[in-house]
Design a protein around this motif. Structure first.
Motif, mmCIF file in Angstrom:
data_model
loop_
_atom_site.group_PDB
_atom_site.id
_atom_site.type_symbol
_atom_site.label_atom_id
_atom_site.label_comp_id
_atom_site.label_asym_id
_atom_site.label_seq_id
_atom_site.Cartn_x
_atom_site.Cartn_y
_atom_site.Cartn_z
ATOM 1 N N THR A 73 0.823 -1.217 0.000
ATOM 2 C CA THR A 73 0.000 0.000 0.000
ATOM 3 C C THR A 73 0.846 1.251 0.000
ATOM 4 O OG1 THR A 73 -1.826 -1.118 1.122
ATOM 5 C CG2 THR A 73 -1.751 1.287 1.271
ATOM 6 N N TYR A 74 1.872 1.275 0.835
ATOM 7 C CA TYR A 74 2.623 2.517 1.048
ATOM 8 C C TYR A 74 3.909 2.610 0.226
ATOM 9 C CZ TYR A 74 -0.659 3.113 4.838
ATOM 10 O OH TYR A 74 -1.826 3.251 5.556
ATOM 11 N N MET A 75 4.415 1.497 -0.235
ATOM 12 C CA MET A 75 5.689 1.527 -0.945
ATOM 13 C C MET A 75 5.580 1.267 -2.437
ATOM 14 S SD MET A 75 8.139 -0.431 1.824
ATOM 15 C CE MET A 75 9.603 -0.235 0.811
ATOM 16 N N LEU A 76 4.537 0.548 -2.869
ATOM 17 C CA LEU A 76 4.490 0.127 -4.273
ATOM 18 C C LEU A 76 3.226 0.553 -5.021
ATOM 19 C CD1 LEU A 76 5.824 -3.519 -3.769
ATOM 20 C CD2 LEU A 76 7.127 -1.540 -4.552
ATOM 21 N N PRO A 77 2.613 1.690 -4.686
ATOM 22 C CA PRO A 77 1.373 2.046 -5.396
ATOM 23 C C PRO A 77 1.579 2.314 -6.878
ATOM 24 C CG PRO A 77 2.129 3.884 -4.040
ATOM 25 C CD PRO A 77 2.963 2.699 -3.667
ATOM 26 N N SER A 78 2.701 2.914 -7.256
ATOM 27 C CA SER A 78 2.934 3.252 -8.658
ATOM 28 C C SER A 78 3.149 2.013 -9.528
ATOM 29 C CB SER A 78 4.130 4.207 -8.791
ATOM 30 O OG SER A 78 4.460 4.432 -10.137
ATOM 31 N N PRO A 79 4.074 1.110 -9.152
ATOM 32 C CA PRO A 79 4.235 -0.102 -9.973
ATOM 33 C C PRO A 79 2.968 -0.937 -10.046
ATOM 34 C CG PRO A 79 6.095 0.165 -8.490
ATOM 35 C CD PRO A 79 5.073 1.170 -8.074
ATOM 36 N N HIS A 80 2.208 -0.979 -8.953
ATOM 37 C CA HIS A 80 1.011 -1.809 -8.951
ATOM 38 C C HIS A 80 -0.124 -1.176 -9.744
ATOM 39 C CE1 HIS A 80 1.868 -4.931 -5.587
ATOM 40 N NE2 HIS A 80 2.857 -4.808 -6.433
ATOM 41 N N ALA A 81 -0.159 0.151 -9.833
ATOM 42 C CA ALA A 81 -1.137 0.802 -10.714
ATOM 43 C C ALA A 81 -0.867 0.409 -12.161
ATOM 44 C CB ALA A 81 -1.064 2.319 -10.542
ATOM 45 N N ASP A 82 0.407 0.322 -12.506
ATOM 46 C CA ASP A 82 0.785 -0.114 -13.855
ATOM 47 C C ASP A 82 0.383 -1.569 -14.078
ATOM 48 O OD1 ASP A 82 1.973 -0.238 -16.393
ATOM 49 O OD2 ASP A 82 3.937 -0.742 -15.571
ATOM 50 N N LYS A 83 0.637 -2.427 -13.100
ATOM 51 C CA LYS A 83 0.275 -3.841 -13.249
ATOM 52 C C LYS A 83 -1.248 -4.022 -13.329
ATOM 53 C CE LYS A 83 4.319 -5.842 -13.353
ATOM 54 N NZ LYS A 83 4.933 -6.503 -12.196
ATOM 55 N N LEU A 84 -2.001 -3.124 -12.684
ATOM 56 C CA LEU A 84 -3.451 -3.202 -12.793
ATOM 57 C C LEU A 84 -3.879 -2.928 -14.235
ATOM 58 C CD1 LEU A 84 -6.007 -3.638 -10.994
ATOM 59 C CD2 LEU A 84 -6.233 -1.138 -10.964
ATOM 60 N N GLY A 85 -3.242 -1.937 -14.874
ATOM 61 C CA GLY A 85 -3.518 -1.677 -16.283
ATOM 62 C C GLY A 85 -3.141 -2.857 -17.158
ATOM 63 N N LEU A 86 -1.998 -3.459 -16.859
ATOM 64 C CA LEU A 86 -1.568 -4.655 -17.587
ATOM 65 C C LEU A 86 -2.627 -5.744 -17.505
ATOM 66 C CD1 LEU A 86 0.569 -6.585 -18.899
ATOM 67 C CD2 LEU A 86 1.395 -7.012 -16.565
ATOM 68 N N GLU A 87 -3.098 -6.015 -16.302
ATOM 69 C CA GLU A 87 -4.072 -7.094 -16.140
ATOM 70 C C GLU A 87 -5.413 -6.749 -16.764
ATOM 71 O OE1 GLU A 87 -4.678 -9.646 -13.062
ATOM 72 O OE2 GLU A 87 -2.573 -9.858 -12.470
ATOM 73 N N ARG A 88 -5.759 -5.467 -16.794
ATOM 74 C CA ARG A 88 -7.017 -5.103 -17.463
ATOM 75 C C ARG A 88 -6.973 -5.524 -18.928
ATOM 76 N NH1 ARG A 88 -11.478 -5.270 -18.690
ATOM 77 N NH2 ARG A 88 -13.080 -3.647 -18.613
ATOM 78 N N LEU A 89 -5.858 -5.264 -19.579
ATOM 79 C CA LEU A 89 -5.696 -5.670 -20.980
ATOM 80 C C LEU A 89 -5.674 -7.187 -21.126
ATOM 81 C CD1 LEU A 89 -2.949 -3.169 -22.215
ATOM 82 C CD2 LEU A 89 -5.413 -3.052 -22.622
ATOM 83 N N LEU A 90 -4.908 -7.847 -20.274
ATOM 84 C CA LEU A 90 -4.758 -9.295 -20.395
ATOM 85 C C LEU A 90 -6.062 -10.026 -20.126
ATOM 86 C CD1 LEU A 90 -1.285 -9.816 -18.662
ATOM 87 C CD2 LEU A 90 -1.774 -9.603 -21.112
ATOM 88 N N GLN A 91 -6.803 -9.572 -19.110
ATOM 89 C CA GLN A 91 -8.062 -10.242 -18.799
ATOM 90 C C GLN A 91 -9.087 -10.032 -19.908
ATOM 91 O OE1 GLN A 91 -9.520 -9.980 -14.734
ATOM 92 N NE2 GLN A 91 -7.448 -9.688 -13.935
ATOM 93 N N HIS A 92 -9.056 -8.867 -20.555
ATOM 94 C CA HIS A 92 -9.916 -8.646 -21.721
ATOM 95 C C HIS A 92 -9.532 -9.611 -22.849
ATOM 96 C CE1 HIS A 92 -12.304 -6.461 -24.710
ATOM 97 N NE2 HIS A 92 -11.250 -6.494 -25.504
ATOM 98 N N ALA A 93 -8.228 -9.716 -23.120
ATOM 99 C CA ALA A 93 -7.757 -10.600 -24.189
ATOM 100 C C ALA A 93 -8.131 -12.057 -23.909
ATOM 101 C CB ALA A 93 -6.256 -10.456 -24.367
#
Length: 263
Positions: free
Chosen positions: A152-172
Motif C-alpha cells: 500500500t505505502y511503498m508500491l502504489p505506482s508499480p502496482h497501478a501499472d500492473k493493474l492496467g496490464l491485467e485489465r488488458l490481459l483479462q480482456h484478451a
C-alpha cells in the motif's frame, strides 16, 4: 517451438528462456540493445546455433514491436509469447518506490497485443505474462498484514501499472474484469477498448502472479494455485522454474487462468 520474448534480457524472463532453450526450443528476443548478450557465453552458443534471434527495438514503441513480431513470424509462426516486462524501481520520499515510465508494462503489453491482432495469424499464439500478487482488491486482502502495508505505502505506482496490464490481459483472455474500478487514465486511457477486438480474442493465456520477488535460489518447491492465498515471497528463479519447467508441459491445465505462486 518458436517463442517470442519481450522483457527477457535479465531476471525472470532471461532465466525462463534458458530453460526453454535447454529444452530445444528457439527464442526471438526484442531488445533495446542487441549487445545485451555479447559477454554471455551460454547465450552466444545458442545464437551461433541459430536457436536465438535478436531484434533491436523498444517495447514502448509500437512500430518496433510490430517489426519484431513480423520478423519473429517470418520462418513459421510464433507458438508462444513470453511477456516479462518490468521496470527498475526508484525511490523518492514524496513518491515512495516508482518506475520512471508509469505505464511501462501496460504500454508494452498494449503494443504487443495490437501487433498480434494486426498480423491476423491463422492461429493465435499461447501467451504467458508475469504480473504480481496484491494488485486487485481480492488479491491484496489475501496478503499477510505486513505485505499489505508494504504494498500500500511503498508500491502504489508499480502496482497501478500492473493493474492496467491485467485489465488488458483479462480482456484478451475473455475473463470478466474482477475489479469494480478501471485503471487510472495515466496508465490506461478510458477509450482503450477501441484498439482491440471483443473480449476473448487471445484465450490461450496464463497470467502468473508471483508473491514478492527475491533474488533467492531455485528450490523447485512452491505453492501454485488459481486461488488467492497468503504468501510472503518467491524467488525469481523459482518463478522461472515454474514457467520454464512446469507450465509449458501443463499449459492446457492452466490455460485461461490467473495463477498465484509463492512459498
Amino acid at each position: 517451438m518458436k517463442i517470442f520474448a519481450l522483457g527477457a534480457s535479465k531476471n525472470i524472463g532471461y532465466i525462463v528462456t534458458q530453460h526453454f532453450l535447454a529444452a530445444g526450443h528457439s527464442v526471438v528476443f526484442l531488445l533495446r540493445s542487441t549487445s545485451a548478450f555479447d559477454k554471455d557465453e551460454t547465450m552466444q552458443s545458442y545464437i551461433q546455433a541459430g536457436k536465438v534471434t535478436l531484434v533491436k527495438g523498444d517495447g514502448l514503441v509500437k512500430s518496433d514491436v510490430e517489426n519484431a513480431w513480423s520478423k519473429a513470424n517470418q520462418d513459421g509462426p510464433v507458438e508462444l509469447v513470453l511477456f516479462t516486462v518490468g521496470g527498475a524501481l526508484k525511490f523518492q520520499m514524496s513518491k515512495g518506490f516508482f518506475i520512471e515510465t508509469p505505464n511501462l508494462t501496460t504500454k508494452c503489453a498494449s503494443n504487443l497485443l495490437q501487433a498480434i491482432v494486426a498480423s491476423n495469424p491463422r492461429e493465435m499464439p499461447r501467451l504467458v505474462a508475469v504480473s504480481s500478487t496484491g494488485i486487485t482488491k481480492k488479491s491484496h486482502d489475501t496478503l499477510p498484514f505486513v505485505m499489505r502495508q508494504m504494498y500500500t505505502y511503498m508500491l502504489p505506482s508499480p502496482h497501478a501499472d500492473k493493474l492496467g496490464l491485467e485489465r488488458l490481459l483479462q480482456h484478451a483472455m475473455g475473463r470478466p474484469w474482477e475489479e469494480n474500478v478501471e485503471p487510472n487514465e495515466e496508465v490506461l486511457p478510458s477509450d482503450w477498448k477501441k484498439d482491440y477486438p471483443a473480449a476473448g480474442f487471445l484465450p490461450n493465456m496464463v497470467v502468473v502472479r508471483p508473491a514478492f520477488l527475491t533474488d533467492g535460489r531455485e528450490t523447485g518447491t512452491y505453492k501454485v494455485s488459481p486461488d488467492d492465498f497468503s504468501s510472503y515471497t518467491i524467488s525469481r528463479r523459482d518463478i522461472a522454474h515454474f514457467i520454464g519447467k512446469r507450465l509449458l508441459p501443463e499449459f492446457d491445465t492452466w490455460s485461461g487462468s490467473i495463477v498465484n505462486v509463492g512459498y
